[in-house]
Enzyme design. Structure first.
Site, PDB file in Angstrom:
ATOM      1  N   LYS A  13       0.907  -1.247  -0.088  1.00  0.00           N
ATOM      2  CA  LYS A  13       0.064   0.002   0.211  1.00  0.00           C
ATOM      3  C   LYS A  13       1.035   1.226   0.075  1.00  0.00           C
ATOM      4  O   LYS A  13       0.777   2.355  -0.783  1.00  0.00           O
ATOM      5  CB  LYS A  13      -0.909  -0.163   1.264  1.00  0.00           C
ATOM      6  CG  LYS A  13      -1.401   1.065   1.875  1.00  0.00           C
ATOM      7  CD  LYS A  13      -2.500   0.595   2.870  1.00  0.00           C
ATOM      8  CE  LYS A  13      -1.818   0.112   4.224  1.00  0.00           C
ATOM      9  NZ  LYS A  13      -1.084   1.345   5.123  1.00  0.00           N
ATOM     10  N   ARG A  88      -7.776   3.968  10.445  1.00  0.00           N
ATOM     11  CA  ARG A  88      -7.268   2.478  10.578  1.00  0.00           C
ATOM     12  C   ARG A  88      -8.502   1.887  11.771  1.00  0.00           C
ATOM     13  O   ARG A  88      -8.129   0.825  12.080  1.00  0.00           O
ATOM     14  CB  ARG A  88      -5.976   2.461  11.407  1.00  0.00           C
ATOM     15  CG  ARG A  88      -4.813   1.801  10.375  1.00  0.00           C
ATOM     16  CD  ARG A  88      -3.632   2.015  10.948  1.00  0.00           C
ATOM     17  NE  ARG A  88      -2.381   1.119  10.836  1.00  0.00           N
ATOM     18  CZ  ARG A  88      -1.330   1.518  10.000  1.00  0.00           C
ATOM     19  NH1 ARG A  88      -1.380   2.734   9.501  1.00  0.00           N
ATOM     20  NH2 ARG A  88      -0.591   0.649   9.736  1.00  0.00           N
ATOM     21  N   ARG A 127      11.245  -7.536   4.444  1.00  0.00           N
ATOM     22  CA  ARG A 127      11.316  -5.994   4.616  1.00  0.00           C
ATOM     23  C   ARG A 127      12.312  -5.751   6.143  1.00  0.00           C
ATOM     24  O   ARG A 127      13.141  -4.789   5.902  1.00  0.00           O
ATOM     25  CB  ARG A 127       9.947  -5.274   4.705  1.00  0.00           C
ATOM     26  CG  ARG A 127      10.237  -3.751   4.663  1.00  0.00           C
ATOM     27  CD  ARG A 127       8.873  -3.311   4.425  1.00  0.00           C
ATOM     28  NE  ARG A 127       8.040  -3.086   5.481  1.00  0.00           N
ATOM     29  CZ  ARG A 127       6.734  -2.756   5.339  1.00  0.00           C
ATOM     30  NH1 ARG A 127       6.293  -2.372   4.446  1.00  0.00           N
ATOM     31  NH2 ARG A 127       5.944  -2.778   6.676  1.00  0.00           N
ATOM     32  N   ARG A 133      13.492  -1.948  10.075  1.00  0.00           N
ATOM     33  CA  ARG A 133      12.645  -1.245  10.853  1.00  0.00           C
ATOM     34  C   ARG A 133      12.105  -1.914  12.311  1.00  0.00           C
ATOM     35  O   ARG A 133      11.870  -3.083  12.237  1.00  0.00           O
ATOM     36  CB  ARG A 133      11.081  -1.220  10.077  1.00  0.00           C
ATOM     37  CG  ARG A 133      10.925  -0.095   9.208  1.00  0.00           C
ATOM     38  CD  ARG A 133       9.636  -0.082   8.253  1.00  0.00           C
ATOM     39  NE  ARG A 133       8.415  -0.034   8.997  1.00  0.00           N
ATOM     40  CZ  ARG A 133       7.278   0.448   8.571  1.00  0.00           C
ATOM     41  NH1 ARG A 133       7.212   0.508   7.422  1.00  0.00           N
ATOM     42  NH2 ARG A 133       6.032   0.193   9.652  1.00  0.00           N
ATOM     43  N   ARG A 144       0.793  -6.924  14.237  1.00  0.00           N
ATOM     44  CA  ARG A 144       0.277  -5.913  13.241  1.00  0.00           C
ATOM     45  C   ARG A 144      -0.732  -6.582  12.475  1.00  0.00           C
ATOM     46  O   ARG A 144      -1.793  -5.819  12.289  1.00  0.00           O
ATOM     47  CB  ARG A 144       1.466  -5.260  12.511  1.00  0.00           C
ATOM     48  CG  ARG A 144       2.344  -4.439  13.429  1.00  0.00           C
ATOM     49  CD  ARG A 144       3.545  -3.847  12.620  1.00  0.00           C
ATOM     50  NE  ARG A 144       3.728  -3.719  11.323  1.00  0.00           N
ATOM     51  CZ  ARG A 144       3.702  -2.693  10.443  1.00  0.00           C
ATOM     52  NH1 ARG A 144       3.244  -1.639  10.723  1.00  0.00           N
ATOM     53  NH2 ARG A 144       3.935  -2.697   9.347  1.00  0.00           N
TER      54      ARG A 144
END
Ligand code: AMP
Length: 186
Positions: A13, A88, A127, A133, A144
């Site tokens: 996204k 969200r 990722r 991250r 998440r």
């Protein structure tokens, strides 16, 4: 063109939002980016948000809604925008609707990128290795995803009822997904 991008973490996204915004010359507004910036600068908002982000939990609605309200009322969004990572939760979606009504802004489409859980976990792990991250370890990634299913998925129906939802298959190459998005925006 005023758009909301929806999809689970790792759905692509954010990447697509950046590309589409550039192509259409509209503003890309990512609440995740705004929060990471606030954390980096150590602002009061950043200090409050950091602990939630590290665990993969959502930052409380009132903090996020205040942050978005500043943008909406500043006139920055007048020439079109993509909201990426907001709303969200149902309260966020409802507040956004109220803010837009007050500021005479119309939402054209909510674009949902659909990706299976299995594929998401695979992508997020990849990722994590590439970008390092802090919220991308596997356990945080799973959390998440759970948070997304529980708190964010209900807004899909919210936008379906508003008749602005468009679903796009997100399990394809980045270029094909990009083309599919542009096609529905034609
Ligand atoms: P993102 O980059 O969109 O995946 O966001 C990273 C993190 O920022 C999320 O896991 C949340 O902790 C926080 N966050 C971003 N946008 C929101 C939002 N709209 N509501 C609550 N928390 C958010």
């Amino acid at each position: 063109m005023n758009l909301v991008f929806l999809g689970p973490p790792g759905s692509g996204k954010g990447t697509q939002a950046v590309r589409v915004a550039e192509k259409l010359a509209i503003v890309h507004l990512s609440t995740g980016d705004m929060l990471r910036e606030a954390v980096k600068k150590g602002t009061p908002l950043g200090r409050k948000a950091e602990a939630y982000m590290k665990k993969g939990e959502l930052v409380p609605d009132e903090l996020i809604i205040g942050m978005i309200e500043d943008k909406v009322t500043s006139g920055d969004l007048n020439n079109g925008f993509i909201l990426d990572g907001f709303p969200r939760t149902i309260p966020q979606a409802q507040s956004l609707k109220d803010m837009f009504r007050k500021n005479k802004i119309a939402l054209d489409k909510a674009i949902l990128l659909m990706v299976s859980d299995e594929e998401i976990i695979k992508r997020i792990k990849g990722r994590a290795e590439q970008e390092g991250r802090a919220d991308d370890t596997e356990s945080v990634a799973r959390n998440r995803l759970e948070v997304y299913r529980r708190q964010t998925e209900p807004i899909i129906d919210f936008y379906r009822q508003e008749s602005i939802l468009t679903e796009i298959r997100g399990e394809d190459t980045m270029d094909n997904v990009f083309k599919a998005i542009l096609k529905v925006l034609e």
